[in-house]
Design an enzyme around this catalytic site. Structure first.
Site, PDB file in Angstrom:
ATOM      1  N   HIS A  56       0.482   1.855  -6.122  1.00  0.00           N
ATOM      2  CA  HIS A  56       0.115   2.186  -4.740  1.00  0.00           C
ATOM      3  C   HIS A  56      -0.878   1.166  -4.187  1.00  0.00           C
ATOM      4  O   HIS A  56      -0.674   0.600  -3.106  1.00  0.00           O
ATOM      5  CB  HIS A  56      -0.485   3.593  -4.694  1.00  0.00           C
ATOM      6  CG  HIS A  56      -0.881   4.024  -3.316  1.00  0.00           C
ATOM      7  ND1 HIS A  56      -0.041   4.724  -2.488  1.00  0.00           N
ATOM      8  CD2 HIS A  56      -2.043   3.849  -2.621  1.00  0.00           C
ATOM      9  CE1 HIS A  56      -0.656   4.967  -1.338  1.00  0.00           C
ATOM     10  NE2 HIS A  56      -1.872   4.444  -1.396  1.00  0.00           N
ATOM     11  N   GLU A  57      -1.938   0.939  -4.933  1.00  0.00           N
ATOM     12  CA  GLU A  57      -2.967   0.008  -4.458  1.00  0.00           C
ATOM     13  C   GLU A  57      -2.461  -1.428  -4.448  1.00  0.00           C
ATOM     14  O   GLU A  57      -2.877  -2.225  -3.609  1.00  0.00           O
ATOM     15  CB  GLU A  57      -4.224   0.128  -5.322  1.00  0.00           C
ATOM     16  CG  GLU A  57      -4.864   1.511  -5.301  1.00  0.00           C
ATOM     17  CD  GLU A  57      -5.195   2.000  -3.898  1.00  0.00           C
ATOM     18  OE1 GLU A  57      -5.445   1.152  -3.013  1.00  0.00           O
ATOM     19  OE2 GLU A  57      -5.199   3.220  -3.675  1.00  0.00           O
TER      20      GLU A  57
ATOM     21  N   HIS B  79      -0.956  -2.159  -1.065  1.00  0.00           N
ATOM     22  CA  HIS B  79      -1.973  -2.532  -0.066  1.00  0.00           C
ATOM     23  C   HIS B  79      -2.451  -3.962  -0.302  1.00  0.00           C
ATOM     24  O   HIS B  79      -2.555  -4.767   0.632  1.00  0.00           O
ATOM     25  CB  HIS B  79      -3.168  -1.587  -0.156  1.00  0.00           C
ATOM     26  CG  HIS B  79      -2.872  -0.184   0.271  1.00  0.00           C
ATOM     27  ND1 HIS B  79      -2.228   0.125   1.444  1.00  0.00           N
ATOM     28  CD2 HIS B  79      -3.169   1.015  -0.327  1.00  0.00           C
ATOM     29  CE1 HIS B  79      -2.129   1.439   1.565  1.00  0.00           C
ATOM     30  NE2 HIS B  79      -2.686   1.998   0.502  1.00  0.00           N
TER      31      HIS B  79
END
Length: 454
Positions: A22-23, A26
């Site tokens: 997920h990170e 980003h």
């Protein structure tokens, strides 16, 4: 490995994988958009390990593995050198900020597809979708012992788990559904209609298949004698390890059918033949029940025997595709599970299902991760895929402090032509924190009720 240690371990592994992907979404998009990234952290709190890369980013593994974050240069959070100002997040166009925010949930979506693909290629062992016993709605629909369920509605059911997952949503919606089956001993297919609209208005959704009246073949208790009680009719006639195949000429498929057969025999009176398999031999043994106290305390006709502790039956089916066929299958499964997840959220808000069985906390996730891991790699990958999908969708909810909340701000900015005011964003942060705190409180409450109180 004990269940507690295994649960903690697999929770850490699962959250570590999901949060990292997920990170990274980003992080990767931020870097491509020219934003300066200061820190990439998996977990919160005190750093257990950290390293600064050549790119100037501080990579951190923190003590609390319940999330993570990517810290980017931002003039709203501190002084920024004039030379770095063009690389600040807040200086980017609204479209770049939207891309950076949505990249995290999108990474979870891609991970979900990849995990489903790997699961299909490896092959998930399961049980064949063969009916063992029927009652209630299932029996009224004409489903019988030995029927193989080929499809529920428009969803094919190559395994029992697939059949179960297709039946549960229809049961929760009280929606009639057609089931395509192949009767035992036949090559043709027939369609039965399960009148799920006749199910009780409220029932335990965790036992939906049981309320439908379906017992799978692999769940039937085998008819193996475990203990013969002294002084009872079976003493000296039956032996430990005998597999009972028929009583008075009636075939016996599961241990649950024995009490009914014995009561019928007792009411008829006299002796009967009990057919058994013993060490490869087939025997017919004469026996007559007596009226005595049963294990539950009531009086009934009994033979005086107890079942052997059932061992887990071997898996007799597998959900598998070739590497190429697994690609569209993974996308189909992701779309289907996304639809089902939104449908479950709708049922929870409408009150059709209990939020107690909808919102899971870390204890439930940890125990599930450990249980799935014990069943093999493919089962664990399927659970991890669903968790990744859930994490991605959860983060898209329009709640401030989540990715969806930031996305909402940027959409408003596009509509009005200027950024949302600091005052509105600050108020949104408080509202978001309250909502997340409430959601976490509900999750922990459900954990306590479902895992510690019951």
């Amino acid at each position: 490995m004990s269940e507690f240690i295994g649960s903690v371990w697999w929770l850490i592994v699962s959250l570590g994988v999901l949060v990292t992907f997920h990170e990274f979404g980003h992080y990767w998009v931020a870097r491509r958009c020219g934003v300066k990234v200061l820190r990439f952290s998996v977990g919160f709190g005190k750093a257990l390990w950290s390293r600064r890369g050549r790119d100037g980013v501080e990579y951190v593994i923190a003590a609390i593995p319940l999330g993570g974050y990517v810290k980017m240069l931002d003039e709203r959070e501190g002084d920024v050198a004039p030379a770095d100002a063009p690389r600040a997040f807040n200086r980017q166009t609204v479209w770049k900020r939207i891309a950076i925010v949505i990249a995290g949930p999108f990474a979870n979506l891609l991970l979900c597809v990849a995990l489903f693909w790997a699961m299909f290629v490896i092959g998930r062992p399961d049980y064949a979708p063969v009916v063992g016993e029927t009652s209630g709605v299932a029996a009224s629909a004409g489903l019988q012992r030995g029927d193989t369920m080929l499809a529920v509605g428009d969803r094919e059911t190559p395994t029992w788990s697939e059949a179960q997952l297709a039946l549960i949503p229809a049961a929760l919606d009280h929606r009639d559904v057609e089931v395509k089956v192949r009767p035992q001993g036949r090559t043709g297919e027939v369609v039965r209609t399960l009148r799920l609209s006749k199910l009780p208005e409220h029932f335990d959704e965790r036992r939906a298949v049981e309320f439908i009246g379906l017992t799978p073949r692999h769940a039937l208790m085998p008819t193996v004698v475990g203990r013969v009680l002294p002084g009872k009719p079976a003493w000296g006639v039956l032996a430990e390890g005998d597999r009972i195949t028929a009583i008075d000429g009636d075939p016996i498929a599961s241990w649950d059918a024995i009490p009914t057969a014995v009561q019928k025999l007792g009411k008829r009176g006299g002796t009967a033949m009990v057919e058994v398999e013993r060490k490869g031999d087939r025997l017919a043994l004469e026996i007559a029940p007596v009226w005595a106290r049963a294990p539950n305390g009531s009086y009934a006709w009994v033979l005086g025997m107890e079942p052997a502790a059932p061992a887990e039956p071997p898996k007799d089916a597998v959900l598998r595709y070739g590497p190429l066929d697994a690609i569209p299958a993974a996308f189909r499964e992701t779309v289907h599970q996304t639809s089902e997840l939104f449908a479950m959220i709708g049922r929870a808000f409408s009150g059709r299902v209990s939020v107690q069985n909808t919102v899971a906390g870390p204890i439930t996730i940890a125990r599930a991760a450990n249980a799935y891991a014990q069943h093999g790699v493919a089962w664990y990958l399927s659970m991890l895929a669903l968790l990744s999908l859930s994490l991605g969708i959860l983060n898209l909810l329009p709640i401030p402090i989540l990715d969806g909340g930031h996305l909402l701000y940027y959409l408003i900015e596009l509509a009005k032509g200027s950024p949302v005011s600091e005052r509105v964003m600050a108020a949104g942060q408080y509202v978001g924190l309250a909502l997340i705190a409430g959601l976490m409180g509900l999750a922990f409450y459900n954990d306590i009720v479902n895992n510690l109180v019951r």
